[in-house]
Design an enzyme around this catalytic site. Structure first.
Site, PDB file in Angstrom:
ATOM      1  N   LEU A  11       0.840  -1.199   0.000  1.00 27.36           N
ATOM      2  CA  LEU A  11       0.000   0.000   0.000  1.00 27.36           C
ATOM      3  C   LEU A  11       0.876   1.250   0.000  1.00 27.36           C
ATOM      4  O   LEU A  11       1.720   1.427   0.878  1.00 27.36           O
ATOM      5  CB  LEU A  11      -0.921   0.008   1.227  1.00 27.36           C
ATOM      6  CG  LEU A  11      -1.844  -1.207   1.381  1.00 27.36           C
ATOM      7  CD1 LEU A  11      -2.847  -0.954   2.509  1.00 27.36           C
ATOM      8  CD2 LEU A  11      -2.573  -1.513   0.082  1.00 27.36           C
ATOM      9  N   ALA A  12       0.647   2.083  -0.985  1.00 26.38           N
ATOM     10  CA  ALA A  12       1.513   3.258  -1.132  1.00 26.38           C
ATOM     11  C   ALA A  12       0.763   4.414  -1.762  1.00 26.38           C
ATOM     12  O   ALA A  12       1.312   5.196  -2.526  1.00 26.38           O
ATOM     13  CB  ALA A  12       2.727   2.896  -1.983  1.00 26.38           C
ATOM     14  N   ALA A  13      -0.532   4.524  -1.450  1.00 26.12           N
ATOM     15  CA  ALA A  13      -1.335   5.548  -2.110  1.00 26.12           C
ATOM     16  C   ALA A  13      -1.436   6.835  -1.304  1.00 26.12           C
ATOM     17  O   ALA A  13      -1.776   7.887  -1.843  1.00 26.12           O
ATOM     18  CB  ALA A  13      -2.736   5.009  -2.386  1.00 26.12           C
ATOM     19  N   ARG A  18       2.302  14.793   6.412  1.00 28.55           N
ATOM     20  CA  ARG A  18       3.219  15.298   7.455  1.00 28.55           C
ATOM     21  C   ARG A  18       4.667  15.379   6.972  1.00 28.55           C
ATOM     22  O   ARG A  18       5.527  15.908   7.670  1.00 28.55           O
ATOM     23  CB  ARG A  18       3.102  14.423   8.710  1.00 28.55           C
ATOM     24  CG  ARG A  18       1.760  14.662   9.423  1.00 28.55           C
ATOM     25  CD  ARG A  18       1.411  13.524  10.356  1.00 28.55           C
ATOM     26  NE  ARG A  18       2.342  13.437  11.456  1.00 28.55           N
ATOM     27  CZ  ARG A  18       2.551  12.346  12.190  1.00 28.55           C
ATOM     28  NH1 ARG A  18       1.896  11.231  11.919  1.00 28.55           N
ATOM     29  NH2 ARG A  18       3.410  12.365  13.179  1.00 28.55           N
ATOM     30  N   GLN A  78      -5.314   3.719  -6.983  1.00 25.72           N
ATOM     31  CA  GLN A  78      -6.400   4.051  -6.057  1.00 25.72           C
ATOM     32  C   GLN A  78      -6.573   5.564  -6.158  1.00 25.72           C
ATOM     33  O   GLN A  78      -5.820   6.323  -5.556  1.00 25.72           O
ATOM     34  CB  GLN A  78      -6.044   3.635  -4.619  1.00 25.72           C
ATOM     35  CG  GLN A  78      -7.198   3.840  -3.664  1.00 25.72           C
ATOM     36  CD  GLN A  78      -6.795   3.770  -2.205  1.00 25.72           C
ATOM     37  OE1 GLN A  78      -5.649   4.031  -1.845  1.00 25.72           O
ATOM     38  NE2 GLN A  78      -7.744   3.441  -1.344  1.00 25.72           N
ATOM     39  N   GLY A 107       4.040   0.613   2.118  1.00 21.45           N
ATOM     40  CA  GLY A 107       5.230   1.156   1.448  1.00 21.45           C
ATOM     41  C   GLY A 107       6.058   2.065   2.325  1.00 21.45           C
ATOM     42  O   GLY A 107       7.222   2.336   2.012  1.00 21.45           O
ATOM     43  N   GLU A 155      -9.888   0.480  15.693  1.00 26.34           N
ATOM     44  CA  GLU A 155      -9.084   1.670  15.423  1.00 26.34           C
ATOM     45  C   GLU A 155      -9.137   2.620  16.624  1.00 26.34           C
ATOM     46  O   GLU A 155     -10.163   2.698  17.317  1.00 26.34           O
ATOM     47  CB  GLU A 155      -9.589   2.367  14.162  1.00 26.34           C
ATOM     48  CG  GLU A 155      -9.232   1.629  12.891  1.00 26.34           C
ATOM     49  CD  GLU A 155      -7.726   1.428  12.760  1.00 26.34           C
ATOM     50  OE1 GLU A 155      -6.989   2.415  12.641  1.00 26.34           O
ATOM     51  OE2 GLU A 155      -7.275   0.266  12.802  1.00 26.34           O
ATOM     52  N   LYS A 334      32.322   6.845 -16.082  1.00 21.86           N
ATOM     53  CA  LYS A 334      30.899   6.587 -16.317  1.00 21.86           C
ATOM     54  C   LYS A 334      30.728   5.665 -17.505  1.00 21.86           C
ATOM     55  O   LYS A 334      31.379   5.853 -18.527  1.00 21.86           O
ATOM     56  CB  LYS A 334      30.178   7.914 -16.595  1.00 21.86           C
ATOM     57  CG  LYS A 334      28.693   7.764 -16.806  1.00 21.86           C
ATOM     58  CD  LYS A 334      28.137   8.718 -17.833  1.00 21.86           C
ATOM     59  CE  LYS A 334      28.392   8.258 -19.236  1.00 21.86           C
ATOM     60  NZ  LYS A 334      27.665   9.000 -20.275  1.00 21.86           N
ATOM     61  N   ASN A 360      47.465   2.098 -19.939  1.00 17.15           N
ATOM     62  CA  ASN A 360      47.731   3.192 -19.005  1.00 17.15           C
ATOM     63  C   ASN A 360      47.117   4.487 -19.549  1.00 17.15           C
ATOM     64  O   ASN A 360      47.381   4.860 -20.686  1.00 17.15           O
ATOM     65  CB  ASN A 360      49.241   3.363 -18.838  1.00 17.15           C
ATOM     66  CG  ASN A 360      49.567   4.362 -17.736  1.00 17.15           C
ATOM     67  OD1 ASN A 360      49.805   3.994 -16.604  1.00 17.15           O
ATOM     68  ND2 ASN A 360      49.556   5.638 -18.073  1.00 17.15           N
TER      69      ASN A 360
HETATM   70  C1  UD1 Z   1      -3.248   1.844   9.952  1.00 21.34           C
HETATM   71  C2  UD1 Z   1      -4.169   0.809  10.590  1.00 21.34           C
HETATM   72  C3  UD1 Z   1      -3.901   0.749  12.085  1.00 21.34           C
HETATM   73  C4  UD1 Z   1      -2.445   0.422  12.335  1.00 21.34           C
HETATM   74  C5  UD1 Z   1      -1.537   1.410  11.615  1.00 21.34           C
HETATM   75  C6  UD1 Z   1      -0.105   0.979  11.694  1.00 21.34           C
HETATM   76  C7  UD1 Z   1      -6.217   0.814   9.250  1.00 21.34           C
HETATM   77  C8  UD1 Z   1      -7.626   1.283   9.162  1.00 21.34           C
HETATM   78  N1  UD1 Z   1      -5.546   1.199  10.336  1.00 21.34           N
HETATM   79  O1  UD1 Z   1      -3.609   3.104  10.468  1.00 21.34           O
HETATM   80  O2  UD1 Z   1      -4.695  -0.230  12.694  1.00 21.34           O
HETATM   81  O3  UD1 Z   1      -2.164   0.434  13.729  1.00 21.34           O
HETATM   82  O4  UD1 Z   1      -1.889   1.502  10.218  1.00 21.34           O
HETATM   83  O5  UD1 Z   1       0.718   1.945  11.145  1.00 21.34           O
HETATM   84  O6  UD1 Z   1      -5.744   0.109   8.370  1.00 21.34           O
HETATM   85  N2  UD1 Z   1      -3.140   3.766   2.329  1.00 21.34           N
HETATM   86  C9  UD1 Z   1      -3.522   3.641   1.006  1.00 21.34           C
HETATM   87  N3  UD1 Z   1      -4.786   4.005   0.676  1.00 21.34           N
HETATM   88  C10 UD1 Z   1      -5.684   4.465   1.565  1.00 21.34           C
HETATM   89  C11 UD1 Z   1      -5.287   4.584   2.905  1.00 21.34           C
HETATM   90  C12 UD1 Z   1      -3.992   4.212   3.261  1.00 21.34           C
HETATM   91  O7  UD1 Z   1      -2.748   3.218   0.159  1.00 21.34           O
HETATM   92  O8  UD1 Z   1      -6.810   4.767   1.160  1.00 21.34           O
HETATM   93  C13 UD1 Z   1      -1.777   3.374   2.709  1.00 21.34           C
HETATM   94  C14 UD1 Z   1      -0.947   4.533   3.210  1.00 21.34           C
HETATM   95  O9  UD1 Z   1      -0.212   5.110   2.165  1.00 21.34           O
HETATM   96  C15 UD1 Z   1      -0.054   3.864   4.229  1.00 21.34           C
HETATM   97  C16 UD1 Z   1      -0.884   2.703   4.744  1.00 21.34           C
HETATM   98  O10 UD1 Z   1      -1.861   2.471   3.776  1.00 21.34           O
HETATM   99  O11 UD1 Z   1       1.116   3.336   3.657  1.00 21.34           O
HETATM  100  C17 UD1 Z   1      -1.495   2.960   6.101  1.00 21.34           C
HETATM  101  O12 UD1 Z   1      -2.364   4.054   6.005  1.00 21.34           O
HETATM  102  P1  UD1 Z   1      -2.488   5.124   7.163  1.00 21.34           P
HETATM  103  O13 UD1 Z   1      -3.496   6.125   6.761  1.00 21.34           O
HETATM  104  O14 UD1 Z   1      -1.147   5.591   7.567  1.00 21.34           O
HETATM  105  O15 UD1 Z   1      -3.108   4.204   8.310  1.00 21.34           O
HETATM  106  P2  UD1 Z   1      -3.101   4.509   9.862  1.00 21.34           P
HETATM  107  O16 UD1 Z   1      -4.148   5.505  10.174  1.00 21.34           O
HETATM  108  O17 UD1 Z   1      -1.731   4.779  10.308  1.00 21.34           O
END
Ligand code: UD1
Ligand code: CA
Length: 446
Positions: A11-13, A18, A78, A107, A155, A334, A360
């Site tokens: 997951l990296a969307a 921050r 996404q 990610g 959560e 290079k 050389n």
């Molecule tokens: C999430 C978990 C939480 C856990 C925490 C650990 C859920 C609902 N909560 O919370 O239980 O303790 O991670 O760090 O899963 N992302 C997407 N698409 C989205 C949303 C998120 O790709 O629509 C990706 C983000 O880029 C990130 C990851 O998913 O890499 C986690 O998302 P984030 O919003 O940081 O979740 P947390 O609120 O931290």
């Protein structure tokens, strides 16, 4: 290990607001590669059948970076970040026909260990969540366990005081069979405090469907996620500390470990010696017994056994150095292949060149490889001698055992065994220096 094939979803969307950055969070660099490259590289070691990265914010940039990091990985889009369950759903069409274990990773969580992923992949439960005992459980999702495993994840935003007191929390990493994800994910709604589709609803729903749901734990540092630049800097320090320790353990001499910087994929053989202030960019291999003296910068290059590099040398992408090559100070190389025993001692630029064995290259030699539009190659045979300050205007070839006179501008090919001179003939005027000086002094009245 499990018999089942494995697929990865990374997951990296998310935007990573921050970070205060226009660059998607997962493309900030750690160990000289984009953050997402770490989870991808670790996941790859499980030899997954399919790898899907879910991109959203800066998807085009993420797609390009992923293509470089892991050309076989696929990217799912996404468009709107509606939650982690929604993110996984976007990846499922790319797993069509896959009937094995799916591992979901983040990610932005670079330190997850291969053994931990292996443990999740081979776990017998239908859904298995990676948790950890948090020193400060903060805003992590809480793992509610019962006599037969994991009951549900709550959560932080949705948790009551008693649930918030739980210290066993969700890392975000989980594994489930593809069939389970296909069945349960569409059931997940968004009626919660965040209005998001939570992947963390999967355990509760799976259990309600009669499946086995469990939790395994790892140490907290493994699950470290990066949200801010300060966390990125701290993660870099942690990464470098580990890479240095690993190099020492592998039998590499580091004269001053704290000043050597590694990339994720740096590969250094036993008994190599690395001096102070050496920086490795991505894609470097250094064979056993090679020596990199202080203040060198290397990326995308290969240094063979017995070679000595630096001090103050720069090896760029495509520099292939054979055994016992010597590269001295203020040399840049290079996209060039140097065969065994080539010497390039001082103040030289070799770009897009092939240099034969034991040749050389004199001080101040430059391959003039770029005409302002295209790059051209320079070919130099074995046992040749390139005089100091030779300009090799590419495309050009110098034969085996050939020589160029110092200060030559070589624009035409030089055959084997020939000496080429491409410079103005010297003119000497006896006494003229003294007479000239006298005339100049007189003019100034001295
Ligand atoms: C999430 C978990 C939480 C856990 C925490 C650990 C859920 C609902 N909560 O919370 O239980 O303790 O991670 O760090 O899963 N992302 C997407 N698409 C989205 C949303 C998120 O790709 O629509 C990706 C983000 O880029 C990130 C990851 O998913 O890499 C986690 O998302 P984030 O919003 O940081 O979740 P947390 O609120 O931290
Ligand atoms: Ca997070």
């Amino acid at each position: 290990m499990t018999e089942k094939p494995v697929a990865l979803i990374v997951l990296a969307a998310g935007q990573g607001s921050r970070m205060q950055s226009d660059l998607p969070k997962v493309l900030h660099r750690l160990g000289a590669v984009p953050l997402v490259g770490h989870a991808l590289a670790t996941g790859r070691r499980l030899e997954p059948e399919t790898v899907v990265v879910v991109a959203g914010h800066g998807a085009d940039q993420v797609r390009k970076a992923v293509a470089k990091l892991d050309p076989d990985a696929r990217v799912a889009l996404q468009e709107q970040q509606m939650g982690t369950a929604h993110a996984v759903l976007q990846a499922l069409p790319l797993l069509e026909g896959f009937e094995g274990r799916v591992l979901v990773l983040y990610g932005d969580t670079p330190f997850i260990a291969e053994e931990t992923l292996g443990m999740l992949a081979s776990h017998p439960s239908d859904v298995i969540v990676l948790g950890f005992e948090a020193a400060d459980p903060g805003r992590y999702g809480r793992l509610v366990t019962g006599p037969d495993g994991l009951e549900r994840i709550v959560e932080y935003k949705d948790a009551d005081e008693a649930t918030r007191a739980i210290r066993l929390v969700n890392s975000g990493v989980l594994a489930a069979d593809a069939a389970t994800l296909r069945e349960i994910l569409p059931q997940i709604g968004n009626r919660n405090a965040a209005g998001e589709y939570y992947l963390t609803d999967l355990p509760g729903l799976a259990r309600a469907a009669g499946l086995r749901v469990d939790v395994v734990t790892c140490d907290e540092p493994e699950t470290l996620g990066i949200n801010t630049r300060a966390e990125l800097a701290a993660a870099e320090a942690a990464f470098q500390a580990r890479a240095r320790a690993q190099a020492l353990e592998d039998g590499v001499t580091l004269s001053d470990p704290a000043t050597v910087w590694f990339a994720l994929d740096t590969c250094i053989g036993r008994d190599a010696v690395i001096g102070q202030n050496v920086v490795f960019g991505p894609g470097v291999t250094v064979e056993s017994g090679a020596e990199i003296l202080s203040f060198c910068h290397l990326e995308g290059c290969h240094v063979s056994a017995g070679a000595t590099i630096g001090p103050f040398a720069r090896l760029r992408a495509g520099a292939e150095l054979g055994a016992d090559v010597h590269v001295g100070n203020f040399v840049e190389i290079k996209n060039s292949v140097l065969d065994e025993g080539v010497k390039v001692g001082h103040l030289t630029y070799l770009g897009d060149a092939d240099v034969g064995e034991a040749t050389n290259i004199g001080a101040g030699t430059v391959t003039c490889n770029y005409d302002g539009v295209s790059k051209h190659r320079t070919r130099i045979g074995a046992h040749a001698f390139i005089g100091s300050d030779t300009m090799l205007v590419a495309p050009v070839a110098v034969g085996a055992r050939a020589m160029t006179g110092s200060g030559s501008v070589i624009t035409e090919d030089v055959p084997d065994d020939a000496l080429a001179l491409g410079r103005a003939r010297q003119v000497t005027k006896p006494g003229l220096a003294a007479r000239l000086m006298q005339a100049l002094r007189q003019k100034k009245g001295r």
